[in-house]
Scaffold this motif. Structure first.
Motif, short mmCIF file in Angstrom:
data_model
loop_
_atom_site.label_atom_id
_atom_site.label_comp_id
_atom_site.label_asym_id
_atom_site.label_seq_id
_atom_site.Cartn_x
_atom_site.Cartn_y
_atom_site.Cartn_z
N ALA A 52 0.83 -1.20 0.00
CA ALA A 52 0.00 0.00 0.00
C ALA A 52 0.86 1.25 0.00
CB ALA A 52 -0.93 0.00 1.21
N GLY A 53 0.53 2.18 -0.89
CA GLY A 53 1.22 3.46 -0.96
C GLY A 53 0.23 4.60 -0.83
N SER A 54 0.70 5.81 -1.12
CA SER A 54 -0.16 6.98 -0.99
C SER A 54 -1.10 7.14 -2.18
CB SER A 54 0.69 8.24 -0.83
OG SER A 54 1.53 8.42 -1.95
N SER A 55 -0.92 6.31 -3.22
CA SER A 55 -1.79 6.38 -4.41
C SER A 55 -2.00 4.98 -4.94
CB SER A 55 -1.15 7.26 -5.48
OG SER A 55 0.06 6.68 -5.94
N LEU A 56 -3.01 4.84 -5.78
CA LEU A 56 -3.33 3.52 -6.33
C LEU A 56 -2.23 3.06 -7.29
CD1 LEU A 56 -5.69 1.61 -5.86
CD2 LEU A 56 -6.78 2.55 -7.89
N GLY A 57 -1.66 3.99 -8.05
CA GLY A 57 -0.58 3.63 -8.96
C GLY A 57 0.63 3.08 -8.23
N GLU A 58 1.02 3.73 -7.13
CA GLU A 58 2.15 3.25 -6.35
C GLU A 58 1.87 1.86 -5.77
OE1 GLU A 58 4.64 4.36 -2.26
OE2 GLU A 58 3.12 5.75 -3.04
N THR A 59 0.65 1.62 -5.31
CA THR A 59 0.30 0.34 -4.71
C THR A 59 0.44 -0.81 -5.70
OG1 THR A 59 -1.23 1.43 -3.17
CG2 THR A 59 -1.55 -0.93 -3.54
N LEU A 60 0.08 -0.58 -6.97
CA LEU A 60 0.04 -1.64 -7.96
C LEU A 60 1.25 -1.67 -8.89
CD1 LEU A 60 -3.71 -1.31 -9.06
CD2 LEU A 60 -2.75 -2.81 -7.30
N SER A 61 2.22 -0.80 -8.69
CA SER A 61 3.27 -0.57 -9.68
C SER A 61 4.21 -1.74 -9.90
CB SER A 61 4.08 0.67 -9.30
OG SER A 61 4.73 0.48 -8.05
N GLN A 62 4.23 -2.75 -9.01
CA GLN A 62 5.12 -3.88 -9.20
C GLN A 62 4.36 -5.16 -9.55
OE1 GLN A 62 8.11 -4.38 -6.17
NE2 GLN A 62 8.79 -2.28 -6.31
N GLU A 63 3.09 -5.02 -9.95
CA GLU A 63 2.35 -6.18 -10.40
C GLU A 63 2.68 -6.47 -11.87
OE1 GLU A 63 0.82 -7.97 -8.17
OE2 GLU A 63 1.43 -6.40 -6.76
N LEU A 64 2.43 -7.70 -12.27
CA LEU A 64 2.76 -8.15 -13.61
C LEU A 64 2.03 -7.31 -14.66
CD1 LEU A 64 4.53 -10.47 -14.76
CD2 LEU A 64 2.44 -11.80 -15.00
N GLY A 65 2.79 -6.65 -15.55
CA GLY A 65 2.20 -5.87 -16.62
C GLY A 65 1.66 -4.52 -16.21
N VAL A 66 1.89 -4.11 -14.94
CA VAL A 66 1.33 -2.86 -14.44
C VAL A 66 2.46 -1.89 -14.07
CG1 VAL A 66 -0.18 -1.77 -12.74
CG2 VAL A 66 -0.65 -4.10 -13.53
N SER A 67 2.37 -0.67 -14.56
CA SER A 67 3.28 0.40 -14.16
C SER A 67 2.42 1.56 -13.65
CB SER A 67 4.18 0.80 -15.32
OG SER A 67 3.43 0.98 -16.50
N ALA A 68 3.04 2.72 -13.42
CA ALA A 68 2.30 3.83 -12.83
C ALA A 68 2.73 5.15 -13.46
CB ALA A 68 2.54 3.88 -11.31
N SER A 69 1.79 6.11 -13.48
CA SER A 69 2.06 7.40 -14.10
C SER A 69 2.98 8.28 -13.25
CB SER A 69 0.74 8.13 -14.38
OG SER A 69 -0.01 8.29 -13.18
N ALA A 70 3.01 8.08 -11.94
CA ALA A 70 3.99 8.72 -11.03
C ALA A 70 4.05 10.23 -11.21
CB ALA A 70 5.37 8.09 -11.24
N PHE A 71 2.94 10.91 -10.95
CA PHE A 71 2.89 12.36 -11.04
C PHE A 71 2.96 12.94 -9.63
CE2 PHE A 71 1.74 16.42 -12.77
CZ PHE A 71 1.90 16.32 -14.14
N GLY A 72 4.04 12.64 -8.91
CA GLY A 72 4.16 13.05 -7.53
C GLY A 72 3.50 12.06 -6.59
N ALA A 73 3.59 12.34 -5.28
CA ALA A 73 3.05 11.40 -4.29
C ALA A 73 1.54 11.38 -4.27
CB ALA A 73 3.58 11.77 -2.90
N GLY A 74 0.90 12.49 -4.65
CA GLY A 74 -0.55 12.56 -4.54
C GLY A 74 -1.30 11.95 -5.70
N SER A 75 -0.65 11.83 -6.86
CA SER A 75 -1.36 11.36 -8.05
C SER A 75 -0.51 10.38 -8.82
CB SER A 75 -1.74 12.54 -8.95
OG SER A 75 -2.35 12.09 -10.13
N SER A 76 -0.93 9.14 -8.87
CA SER A 76 -0.23 8.11 -9.64
C SER A 76 -1.26 7.06 -10.02
CB SER A 76 0.90 7.49 -8.83
OG SER A 76 1.61 6.55 -9.59
N ARG A 77 -1.55 6.97 -11.33
CA ARG A 77 -2.61 6.10 -11.83
C ARG A 77 -2.02 4.84 -12.44
NH1 ARG A 77 -6.79 5.37 -15.90
NH2 ARG A 77 -8.83 5.95 -15.07
N PRO A 78 -2.66 3.67 -12.26
CA PRO A 78 -2.14 2.44 -12.88
C PRO A 78 -2.13 2.52 -14.40
CG PRO A 78 -3.79 1.94 -11.20
CD PRO A 78 -3.86 3.41 -11.44
N ILE A 79 -1.08 1.99 -15.00
CA ILE A 79 -0.95 1.83 -16.45
C ILE A 79 -0.82 0.34 -16.72
CG2 ILE A 79 0.47 2.32 -18.48
CD1 ILE A 79 1.36 4.90 -17.07
#
Length: 665
Positions: free
Chosen positions: A67-94
């Motif tokens: 678990a991180g401060s955003s959904l993107g950070e939380t899922l960023s090490q799953e298979l096939g998933v990266s994150a937009s990483a727009f600072g700590a407050g905003s990071s969306r799964p890709i």
């Protein structure tokens, strides 16, 4: 070079398969692994059964560790998933190089209805800290939720509308402190019942200051800022309440939630976003409503969303609003001629705008969008094969106040087959075709977007985006050693992307020096990729391990790479679990990414990310008290991710230790 990379990916998949086969030769008795149900799947199948709809479910200790401060950070090490990483407050799964409106964000199976799909600086309005589980899903089942989910969907399950009666109050409370940003986070959930009334409450409170960075802020500039990254702070509050009436025939319930989120944008301008959302939901389910049907489910949700982009002196510059009413009706029928499935209707009515708060040009005019869709997903077991198929017909209409009305009739479908060629082994092949209507901002944008420092220009004449995808999957889903591998190719016609032309404009759209011109354009694109994962003793006591690799290539036909493409990654982890003690260590290596779009300037260097976790659980009366320590980026590497618009000026946080305690009752 492309051939070498393809051979490398093939070699990784082959080596994992060979290792698993060899390990199985003297494998001990198959451990008992709890079934993790995928709620976003119409058949509510277990995670390991999802070869035709590749799924990952994060829950329990694994979710809390990641678990991180955003959904993107939380899922960023799953298979096939990266994150937009727009600072700590905003990071969306890709997902597999697909982002924005091509990845659907759900909360309890209903659209989150924020504006995070519009731009990477907009946070997802769903909180992972109070989630029971988070699901990643692709394939035919995604057609239940939207034709535009070409990349897949992410479903945050917080069970705000309870579906069962608890014999006594249950829940958990967690507090954690992080050193990299002096972050404080308290979250909790509780469920109970009074007679046949089930009750739920949850909440989250997070405060974090600007985070520390390992080196200089600007890549390759020794004169730039060190220490902490300016404008990377977050302040978030979230509370939810729900109740339902539960009986033998099913349940009916309602919930309300409110979220406020004030976070910094670590761009050169240093904007802030003040986000607010209130959400109301109704849900009901009736078992065996009439002959031939297993259940009827109804959902309705109303979302009132707003965020203001704040400039100097925290003065609002642009105000984004989205008010959305969504309904869903689903009927699951009993097997008919061997086919078992779900069909239903979905409607959505939204009012969206991005209006200037200063009297200047509006970024996106006020627009009403309506959609009506019918969908069906079916499966059939033929013994030697298991078939899965889905179809969706959808009508979308966009009506801006400017009068440039557009209508789209969308047709999407998917078919797949699973061949269980040995006990515990399976191979699957899936074909899908999906159409996506251009979003409101892609059609009608014409104004400044200060948080991204762009002047956005849409095109009201855009055609429907069309995706043709083929995917081959193999997996071993039983035994001490388990593995899965996927290869895929996605051909997208009339792919919509933002092209940064190099021109500089002012706030009015005239030649200037303030904003980069970003014109939405269409072109044909191809995305290819491969993924593989092997786990040993995934949920049993003692030692466990995992290795994974993923690669993705996105190209615009005749015009270079797609922008913001993920880097090739390979990772490994080892864990130990015995009685009250649990520990783990993971390392992810990302290669440098030099596959750039025509308007991108700088490659992204590779990195190594080393994380660790340690926890101890003790009994204190009725409580299970868990003390935990998480270590993130232990090597204190200067990590920049290729999927971030801000990669050259905003590295990820440096070495971070998270101390916490969690009480379950």
């Amino acid at each position: 070079m492309n051939m070498q990379r393809t051979l490398l990916a093939s070699a990784v998949l082959a080596s994992l398969s060979h290792a698993a086969y060899a390990a199985d030769a003297d494998e001990p008795v198959d451990p008992v692994v709890p079934k993790v149900v995928v709620t976003a799947n119409p058949f509510r199948s277990a995670e390991g059964d999802q070869i035709l709809t590749p799924a990952k479910v994060l829950q329990g200790d694994e979710l809390r560790d990641k678990a991180g401060s955003s959904l993107g950070e939380t899922l960023s090490q799953e298979l096939g998933v990266s994150a937009s990483a727009f600072g700590a407050g905003s990071s969306r799964p890709i997902i597999r190089g697909m982002e924005g409106p091509r990845v659907k964000m759900l909360e309890n199976g209903m659209a989150v209805s924020d504006v995070s799909g519009l731009s990477n600086d907009h946070a997802v309005a769903a909180e992972g800290a109070v989630a029971h589980q988070i699901e990643i899903l692709r394939g035919p089942a995604a057609l239940l939720y939207g034709s535009g989910a070409i990349g897949g969907l992410v479903n945050v399950v917080n069970e705000r509308i309870p579906t069962a009666l608890e014999a006594k109050p249950t829940g958990q409370v967690e507090a954690r402190y992080s050193t990299v940003d002096t972050g404080r986070n308290v979250s909790g959930t509780v469920d109970g019942a009074v007679g046949k009334i089930a009750l739920h409450a949850d909440g989250n409170w997070r405060d974090a200051d600007d985070y520390k960075i390992p080196e200089h802020r600007v890549l390759g500039d020794p004169e730039s800022v060190t220490g902490r990254l300016p404008h990377s702070d977050t302040r978030e509050r979230n509370v939810g309440l729900g109740a339902s009436y539960v009986d033998s025939w099913g349940y009916v319930g309602t919930s309300v939630s409110h979220l406020t989120n004030l976070y910094g944008i670590p761009s050169d301008e240093g904007s802030k976003i003040d986000q607010k959302q209130t959400r109301y939901d109704i849900e009901g389910m009736v078992k065996a409503p009439f002959a031939g049907f297993e259940q009827f489910k109804f959902k309705a949700g109303y979302t009132d969303y707003e965020h203001a982009e704040l400039g100097e002196g925290d003065a609002p510059e642009v105000i984004f609003t989205n008010r959305s009413l969504e309904t869903r009706w689903e009927l699951t029928h009993r097997p008919l001629a061997g086919w078992h499935g779900t069909f239903g209707l979905q409607t959505e009515n939204t009012h969206f705008s991005a209006l200037s708060a200063e009297g200047g040009p509006d970024t996106v005019p006020a627009t009403r969008s309506t959609s009506t869709a019918g969908f069906i997903v079916e499966e059939k077991d033929l013994g030697v094969l298991r078939l899965s198929a889905g179809a969706r017909l959808e009508s979308v209409k966009r009506e801006p106040v400017t009068g440039m009305e557009r209508s789209f009739d969308l047709k999407s479908g998917s078919v797949g087959a699973l061949w269980p060629f040995l006990p515990g082994y399976g191979a699957g092949l899936t074909f899908s075709y999906a159409q996506r209507a251009p979003s409101t901002e892609e059609l009608y944008s014409y104004g400044p977007h200060d948080a991204t420092v762009t002047f956005d220009i849409g095109d009201a004449g855009f055609d429907t985006e069309k995706s043709r995808n083929v995917e081959l999957s193999v997996q071993k889903s039983s035994g001490l050693v388990r593995w899965k591998a996927n290869v895929y190719r996605n051909k997208v016609s009339d792919f919509i992307y933002g092209n940064i032309t190099g021109n500089l404009l002012d706030e009015e759209g005239n030649a200037g020096d303030e904003l980069r011109e970003r014109i939405f354009q269409q072109g044909n694109a191809t995305i290819r990729g491969a993924e593989a994962e092997l786990t040993v003793n995934e949920a049993g006591a003692g030692w466990s391990g995992r290795v994974f690799a993923d690669t993705s290539r996105g190209k615009l036909d005749g015009n270079g790479s797609l922008p913001l493409q993920p880097a090739d990654r390979i990772g490994a982890s080892v864990g130990y679990r015995m009685d009250a003690l649990r520990a783990g260590l993971s390392l992810v290596h990302a290669r440098g990414q030099d596959r750039l779009a025509s308007f991108e300037d700088t490659p992204t260097p590779g990195y190594n990310q080393l994380n660790a976790n340690l926890s101890y659980t003790q009994k204190m009366g009725e409580l299970d008290l868990t003390w935990f320590l998480l270590a993130k980026n232990l090597l204190n590497e200067d990590i920049r991710v290729s999927t971030s618009v801000l990669k050259d000026i905003s590295p990820l946080p440096g070495r971070n230790f998270v101390f916490g305690v969690r009480a379950k009752f």
